[in-house]
Design a protein around this motif. Structure first.
Motif, PDB file in Angstrom:
ATOM      1  N   LYS A 112       0.843  -1.195   0.000  1.00  0.00           N
ATOM      2  CA  LYS A 112       0.000   0.000   0.000  1.00  0.00           C
ATOM      3  C   LYS A 112       0.882   1.250   0.000  1.00  0.00           C
ATOM      4  CE  LYS A 112      -3.870  -2.011   2.633  1.00  0.00           C
ATOM      5  NZ  LYS A 112      -3.293  -3.338   2.898  1.00  0.00           N
ATOM      6  N   ASN A 113       0.410   2.297  -0.672  1.00  0.00           N
ATOM      7  CA  ASN A 113       1.089   3.592  -0.744  1.00  0.00           C
ATOM      8  C   ASN A 113       2.367   3.569  -1.567  1.00  0.00           C
ATOM      9  OD1 ASN A 113      -0.857   4.909   0.950  1.00  0.00           O
ATOM     10  ND2 ASN A 113       0.134   3.952   2.720  1.00  0.00           N
ATOM     11  N   ASN A 120      -3.435   2.424  -3.708  1.00  0.00           N
ATOM     12  CA  ASN A 120      -4.240   3.014  -2.635  1.00  0.00           C
ATOM     13  C   ASN A 120      -4.295   2.120  -1.407  1.00  0.00           C
ATOM     14  OD1 ASN A 120      -6.180   1.002  -3.098  1.00  0.00           O
ATOM     15  ND2 ASN A 120      -7.470   2.326  -4.351  1.00  0.00           N
ATOM     16  N   GLU A 121      -5.044   2.555  -0.400  1.00  0.00           N
ATOM     17  CA  GLU A 121      -5.097   1.838   0.878  1.00  0.00           C
ATOM     18  C   GLU A 121      -5.744   0.465   0.753  1.00  0.00           C
ATOM     19  OE1 GLU A 121      -2.867   4.338   2.939  1.00  0.00           O
ATOM     20  OE2 GLU A 121      -3.787   2.564   3.812  1.00  0.00           O
TER      21      GLU A 121
END
Length: 229
Positions: free
Chosen positions: A25-26, A73-74
């Motif tokens: 994530k990220n 994204n998350e």
């Protein structure tokens, strides 16, 4: 500075670093897509880079187009032009490339996808000073990171370089060729590298207490002068 872990844990973490990086994530990924197994860059209508006005076109006379970067994204999903949002979290870079090639194959013949992660960092502390070093490649080794952090100078202990990875600590000795071969491990994103400085008690004491000694010396000199009058 840190408690040393056992050799088995060190070896286990070093082996994990040998594997391809797993998307998280990220993460921010750079995308390039080609047709005919890499013969020609696709997207003649500039769909992929339509949000990047500074990117060069892929039409006649354009040798290479600037790639855009996209954020995981998350939920671990990456949104890309022309295809539906796709979950890439947990995949290696190679696995993600193969998956995206299948998606772009719906629109192009024999697509060839290149992915790179662009926002992975290592923190270097100690003698080189606090620095954040970007990992430009997937398999960068300890010596490469130290070189980017201005290397090991005469104030550093090359025999006591520590790499903190989660709850595990590696201790690297680079003072000998055998130590270099054994300890020049692959660095992972998020590692903290600490280069222990050489302690010089006398010079450090003079530096720390120099102003106090200067005041005492001045007062002593003044007292001697007053007494001699």
């Amino acid at each position: 500075m840190f408690k040393v872990s056992n050799q088995q844990a060190i070896n286990g973490q070093a082996e994990k670093a040998e594997r391809n990086y797993v998307i998280q994530k990220n993460d921010r990924l750079e995308l390039e897509v080609y047709t005919n197994q890499g013969e020609r860059l696709i997207d003649p209508n500039n769909y992929i880079d339509q949000d990047n006005p500074g990117a060069s076109g892929a039409g006649a006379g354009a040798e290479k187009k600037k790639a855009n970067t996209y954020l995981i994204n998350e939920e671990g999903i990456l949104k890309l032009p022309m295809i539906a949002p796709i979950k890439l979290e947990g995949l290696t870079i190679m696995q993600a490339e193969e998956l995206l090639q299948k998606e772009y194959a719906k629109y192009y013949q024999q697509p060839f996808v290149v992915l790179r992660y662009t926002n992975k960092r290592v923190v270097v502390l100690g003698t080189p000073g606090g620095q954040v070093i970007p990992l430009a490649n997937e398999n960068m080794r300890l010596t490469e990171v130290l070189a980017l952090a201005r290397g090991i100078n005469n104030d550093a202990r090359a025999s006591n370089i520590r790499i903190l990875r989660g709850d595990t600590l590696f201790v690297a000795d680079l003072t000998t060729f055998e130590g270099y071969k054994k300890n020049n491990i692959l660095i992972k994103p998020g590692d903290i590298v600490y280069v222990e400085p050489i302690r010089r008690p006398i010079s450090e004491a003079l530096r720390d207490y120099g102003p106090v000694l200067s005041v005492i010396t001045s007062l002593t000199t003044l007292i001697v002068v007053l007494i001699s009058l």
